[in-house]
Design an enzyme around this catalytic site. Structure first.
Site: not given
Length: 418
Positions: A256, A271, A343, A346, A383
């Site tokens: 990403r 991130r 988070e 998801s 993460r």
């Protein structure tokens, strides 16, 4: 992709969904206009084509001046049919673009609002603040587990190395996730991480998320940010037996760009541009999608329980949904160093939105092809190491390894290196 029958029968339902997301309702009017233009163009083409066939029969039966007149009209019709056919092609492309511009219909019960307007469904586990409280990068460096300095030297900002026990932790966590998926009848997958544009567009990642995606122009391929993309495309153009949901669990590296997130969670591995993940993906009948969504959420919570982490479950607001999602639940673990939730997982119910774009169908009880529903959810990802290190740290800088991970890591405690 929006079902055109819904547009024709209940356009206000789509307008309401757009309002909940905080997006333009004008797009619904644009889609309605494009749909009408396409149907009119198709009707004109079919009418001219029928007339052309009728004149063809008359020409074969005529002679003399009449035949010449009919031939002249046939030539005129041929040009008109060709022009009408081109108009249908143009109108179909405009219709497709208008459909692709509208995100999925928000599921009933989802709150309006943005990132901060979620609903907390439950909190699980005891929140603890270690003393001293080191963040995951400091712990990772003490353990010889994370090396961001050499990652930046090699690849630039937001790249890092997982070294020694850091690599062992990630490999163990992902292996545990695959083992768990097998126990729950998922088919394990290692998918391609380079995909064609139609696969990326089909899953809805070339709209609002286009800036997040790495594109290789020379080969016209995209690096995936989640294996949801190749899993959704796996059955494109197929008709499946969905007597029971069809479930896959894919282990892949993900990429990403993190465009627009400068200054946000830039320290450590929260991130980053590259990470690994085990992703769940389900195909099912639309009427089974809501129950399947709850099932995927339960799997995620079960895995977080195995990691012995305090977490909460939130029902995200409409404005924080991805374009493909009708509803999304996030599981967020407590992050002691920042005194907030982060988070970790998801899971999204994408209803028929992706499958309609990709042509994935099943047969109903009458044998009629119907559009399938698709869902996705995170079972483990890089993460998670952030929450594992911070929540299981000890005063001396060592870190406890959750019992479920110990067989994979080969130790109960990670000790600081010399």
């Amino acid at each position: 992709m929006i079902d055109l029958r819904v547009l024709r029968e209940n356009p206000d339902l789509i307008r309401r969904s757009q309002e909940l997301r905080g997006e333009s309702t004008r797009l619904v009017d644009d889609l309605a206009s494009a749909d009408t233009a396409h149907r009119n163009a198709l009707q004109r083409y079919e009418s001219l084509r029928a007339e052309q066939k009728q004149f063809g029969k008359k020409v074969s039966a005529a002679s003399g001046d009449e035949k010449q007149q009919l031939l002249a009209r046939t030539r005129e019709l041929s040009g008109a049919v060709k022009a009408a056919e081109n108009a249908v092609t143009t109108a179909a492309e405009a219709l497709r673009n208008a459909q692709f511009a509208i995100p999925n219909l928000v599921e009933e019960g989802v709150r309006p609002g943005g990132e901060d307007d979620y609903t907390v469904l439950r909190e699980v586990g005891e929140i603890r603040t270690p003393d001293p409280c080191r963040d995951h990068l400091e712990l990772g460096e003490l353990l010889g587990a994370i090396d961001m300095e050499r990652g930046a030297r090699t690849s630039g900002a937001r790249f890092g190395y997982l070294t020694g026990v850091g690599a062992q932790l990630q490999l163990g966590m992902l292996q545990l996730a695959v083992q768990y998926a097998l126990e729950h009848r998922f088919t394990p997958m290692i998918p391609p991480v380079l995909v064609r544009p139609d696969a990326m567009a089909g899953t809805g990642f070339l709209g609002a998320h286009a800036e997040e995606v790495y594109y290789i122009e020379r080969d016209d391929l995209y690096l995936v940010g989640t294996s949801e993309v190749p899993l959704a495309s796996y059955h494109s153009g197929e008709i499946l037996d969905l007597t029971e949901p069809r479930r896959y669990a894919a282990w892949s590296t993900c990429f990403r760009r993190e465009a627009g997130s400068y200054g946000k969670d830039t320290r450590g591995i929260i991130r980053v541009h590259q990470f690994d993940k085990v992703e769940m993906f389900s195909y099912c009948r639309p009427e089974d999608a809501a129950a399947e969504h709850e099932r995927l959420l339960a799997f995620e919570e079960d895995m977080l329980g195995k990691m012995e982490l305090p977490y909460r479950v939130i029902d995200t607001a409409a404005g924080d949904l991805g374009s493909s999602a009708a509803r999304k639940y996030d599981c967020e673990a407590w992050l002691p160093s920042q005194q907030r939730y982060l988070e970790l997982t998801s899971t999204s119910n994408c209803t028929t939105f992706q499958a309609r774009r990709l042509g994935v169908r099943y047969r109903d009880e009458d044998g009629k092809p119907r559009t399938a529903a698709t869902l996705n959810g995170t079972l483990a990802t890089t993460r998670w190491l952030v929450a594992l290190l911070e929540n299981h740290q000890r005063p001396d800088g060592s870190v406890y390894v959750p019992k479920a991970l110990q067989p994979f890591v080969g130790r109960e405690v990670l000790e600081p290196v010399g």
